[in-house]
Enzyme design. Structure first.
Site: not given
Ligand SMILES: [Zn+2]
Length: 162
Positions: A26, A91, A129, A139
């Site tokens: 992400h 992330e 994602h 993303d």
């Molecule tokens: Zn995401």
């Protein structure tokens, strides 16, 4: 690679004894890693991820890998839903409209093989994602250097029109 443990309350058990078979990448779409960290650990936000990598290469872990973090939301991959129960979420501190920083990519490339080894996840299992939620999520986006991961056997080539 220094890892900072920064626990998030936003996690649960993986359903039906599932174990990670994918790694979902992400971008945070936020201005700073600190801001993202705050949100990913805010009980009101009800989102989290296992890891956050700052643009400077700082690495935070918020959820233990065996637990189910809340990063993917609705979606499916390979015909299977409950992506959160089947994945590890990473992330990347990035607003989405600029290149991913070198120290950040270096940390990602160092940690991916370890996670893949731990859970027997093949390169095919490293996805974005946007792959599990096409049309809803974009993303890690067009600025993410998938080819770089592919060259190292950490992902496979995949057509992405976003
Ligand atoms: Zn995401």
């Amino acid at each position: 690679m220094q890892l900072i443990w920064h626990p998030s309350p936003n996690f649960g058990d993986r359903r039906e004894g599932l174990v990670p078979q994918w790694i979902v990448l992400h971008y945070t779409a936020m201005d700073s890693a600190g801001e993202a960290l705050e949100r990913l650990c805010d009980p009101q936000a009800e989102v989290s991820a296992h890891y956050l990598i700052g643009s400077d290469g700082m690495l935070w872990q918020m959820v233990d890998e065996p637990c189910r973090a809340w990063h993917a939301g609705a979606g499916q991959w390979q015909g299977l839903d409950d992506v959160n129960s089947r994945s590890i979420g990473i992330e990347l501190d990035n607003r989405g409209n600029h290149p991913f920083a070198e120290p950040q990519m270096a940390v990602l490339e160092a940690m991916l093989p370890q996670i893949m080894e731990r859970w027997s996840i093949p390169a095919e299992g490293v996805i974005g994602h946007s792959d599990s939620a096409p049309g809803r999520k974009f993303d890690p986006g067009p600025r993410f250097d998938w080819a770089r991961l592919v060259r190292q056997g950490l992902a496979v080539p995949r057509h992405r029109d976003h």
